[in-house]
Design an enzyme around this catalytic site. Structure first.
Site, short mmCIF file in Angstrom:
data_model
loop_
_atom_site.label_atom_id
_atom_site.label_comp_id
_atom_site.label_asym_id
_atom_site.label_seq_id
_atom_site.Cartn_x
_atom_site.Cartn_y
_atom_site.Cartn_z
N GLU A 108 0.83 -1.22 0.00
CA GLU A 108 0.00 0.00 0.00
C GLU A 108 0.86 1.26 0.00
O GLU A 108 0.56 2.24 -0.68
CB GLU A 108 -0.92 0.01 1.23
CG GLU A 108 -2.13 -0.90 1.10
CD GLU A 108 -3.01 -0.52 -0.07
OE1 GLU A 108 -3.32 0.67 -0.23
OE2 GLU A 108 -3.38 -1.42 -0.84
N CYS A 111 -12.22 2.48 -14.82
CA CYS A 111 -12.61 3.89 -14.70
C CYS A 111 -11.32 4.72 -14.66
O CYS A 111 -11.01 5.38 -13.68
CB CYS A 111 -13.42 4.09 -13.42
SG CYS A 111 -14.23 5.69 -13.35
N CYS A 120 -18.42 -1.19 -17.91
CA CYS A 120 -18.46 -0.96 -16.46
C CYS A 120 -19.77 -1.45 -15.84
O CYS A 120 -20.86 -1.12 -16.32
CB CYS A 120 -18.30 0.54 -16.18
SG CYS A 120 -18.36 0.92 -14.43
N CYS A 152 -24.43 5.41 -12.94
CA CYS A 152 -23.33 6.39 -12.89
C CYS A 152 -23.78 7.74 -13.46
O CYS A 152 -24.10 7.87 -14.64
CB CYS A 152 -22.13 5.85 -13.67
SG CYS A 152 -20.77 7.03 -13.73
S1 SF4 Z 1 -19.64 4.22 -15.97
FE1 SF4 Z 1 -18.99 5.67 -14.41
S2 SF4 Z 1 -17.90 4.46 -12.90
FE2 SF4 Z 1 -18.07 3.22 -14.76
S3 SF4 Z 1 -16.19 3.60 -15.90
FE3 SF4 Z 1 -17.70 5.06 -16.64
S4 SF4 Z 1 -17.40 6.87 -15.38
FE4 SF4 Z 1 -16.37 5.19 -14.32
#
Ligand code: SF4
Length: 351
Positions: free
Chosen positions: A41, A196, A206, A212
């Site tokens: 980390e 992302c 995604c 989103c």
């Molecule tokens: S949908 Fe939203 S969370 Fe997913 S990759 Fe695109 S911007 Fe990122």
């Protein structure tokens, strides 16, 4: 409550994605003890996974346990850190390891308060260590997670602002799953790093796309907000390159704190008269600058430093004066105790 469009929660979607696409074979994921997770980390702060892996493997070979790290000389640790930058991270690792050895009987704390009391461990790192090594339910908020959450919730503003940061922490806590915390933490880091991403988010792949807000607005790259622009102050200094007849260059160990703390660097001066006085007083010898080398520039978080290297050649007798603690005659490529400053590494790369 967080609005969801498919019935699945945020965490369920993230965990389902992790099952198929998450990273499960990183070196620190094998036997994820608090020590192994902690070192990874800290190395991963400001550094990409692919860069960290060979450093991590060398580090673990040399310092396989927290006691080995605590007992090691700082120079040895700085040497294994050389090239990763942000050396205060390495100094804090050493300090924290000594506290764990001396005050915790060699065992890591198992709660947030104890963990956050260690040098170099903030809330997000403490949460990541406890989550990844003990499966405890703690939120994390590293750069990757900040990006995912600020896009998902369309949180405008720079996450360095306390108000924005607080809002992101609330979301991070709110999304935590009831079980599988270690997987969820890893999944959030992986989503930010691989899906992302900063400039080209793969929204079509995604699992969070339906909820989103940034995607719905068609402008994920607008989030998170950028740090307000501030021109970095510029500083200049002289780097003295004293060369002895064997072609070795004099290095000076910098004080433990401050820039390049504890690393070997060129003696630095505000200007040429100061350098000339120092040479006169230290060696009783007038100096002749044999070469003015190209300027070395290094950008720190709070200023930009332009170092003008001036080469001065010394005879053996004068050179002998500069021996002992805190001084070193160094030849490129030879082994040394401790790490080199970025200026020295840049200089030897260019010559
Ligand atoms: S949908 Fe939203 S969370 Fe997913 S990759 Fe695109 S911007 Fe990122």
């Amino acid at each position: 409550m967080i609005p969801q469009t498919t019935g699945e929660t945020f965490a369920e979607k993230v965990l389902a994605w992790f099952g198929q696409h998450g990273r499960k074979d990183l070196p620190w994921q094998h036997a994820p003890t608090p020590y192994r997770v902690w070192v990874s980390e800290i190395m991963l702060q400001q550094t990409q996974v692919t860069t960290v892996i060979p450093y991590y493997q060398r580090f673990m070979q040399r310092f396989p346990a927290v006691r080995t790290l605590a007992d090691a000389p700082l120079d040895d640790i700085l040497q294994h850190w050389e090239g990763l930058g942000y050396y205060s991270r390495a100094r804090n690792l050493h300090k924290a390891a000594q506290i764990i050895r001396d005050q915790h009987d060699g065992q890591f704390p198992t709660d947030m308060t104890g963990m956050e009391a260690l040098p170099g461990i903030g809330r997000s790192t403490a949460g990541a260590i406890l989550s990844l090594s003990h499966d405890q339910a703690h939120a994390i908020l590293d750069g990757n997670v900040k990006r995912v959450l600020s896009r998902y919730h369309a949180v405008a503003g720079w996450p360095g602002e306390p108000r924005i940061l607080q809002q992101l922490w609330q979301y991070a806590e709110q999304h935590l799953p009831a079980t599988r915390n270690a997987d969820y933490t890893q999944a959030m880091m992986d989503m930010g790093a691989t899906l992302c991403t900063r400039s080209k988010p793969a929204c079509l792949l995604c699992p969070l796309q339906t909820g989103c807000k940034a995607f719905q607005q068609g402008k994920p790259q607008d989030y998170p907000g950028k740090r307000p622009k501030k021109d970095l102050p510029e500083k200049t200094a002289i780097a003295l390159l004293l060369r002895n007849p064997d072609g070795e260059i004099l290095l000076q160990k910098r004080p433990p704190s401050g820039i390049w703390g504890g690393l070997w660097s060129f003696p630095e001066f505000a200007g040429e008269p100061g350098m000339a006085d120092w040479l006169q007083q230290t060696c009783g010898q007038n100096h002749i600058i044999s070469q003015r080398l190209p300027t070395l520039t290094h950008t720190f978080s709070h200023y930009r430093l332009h170092l003008q290297p001036l080469q001065v050649d010394f005879d053996t007798q004068a050179a002998r004066i500069m021996e002992g603690d805190g001084w070193l005659w160094y030849k490129a490529g030879t082994k040394l105790n401790g790490g080199l400053s970025a200026a020295v590494r840049q200089f030897f790369r260019n010559t």
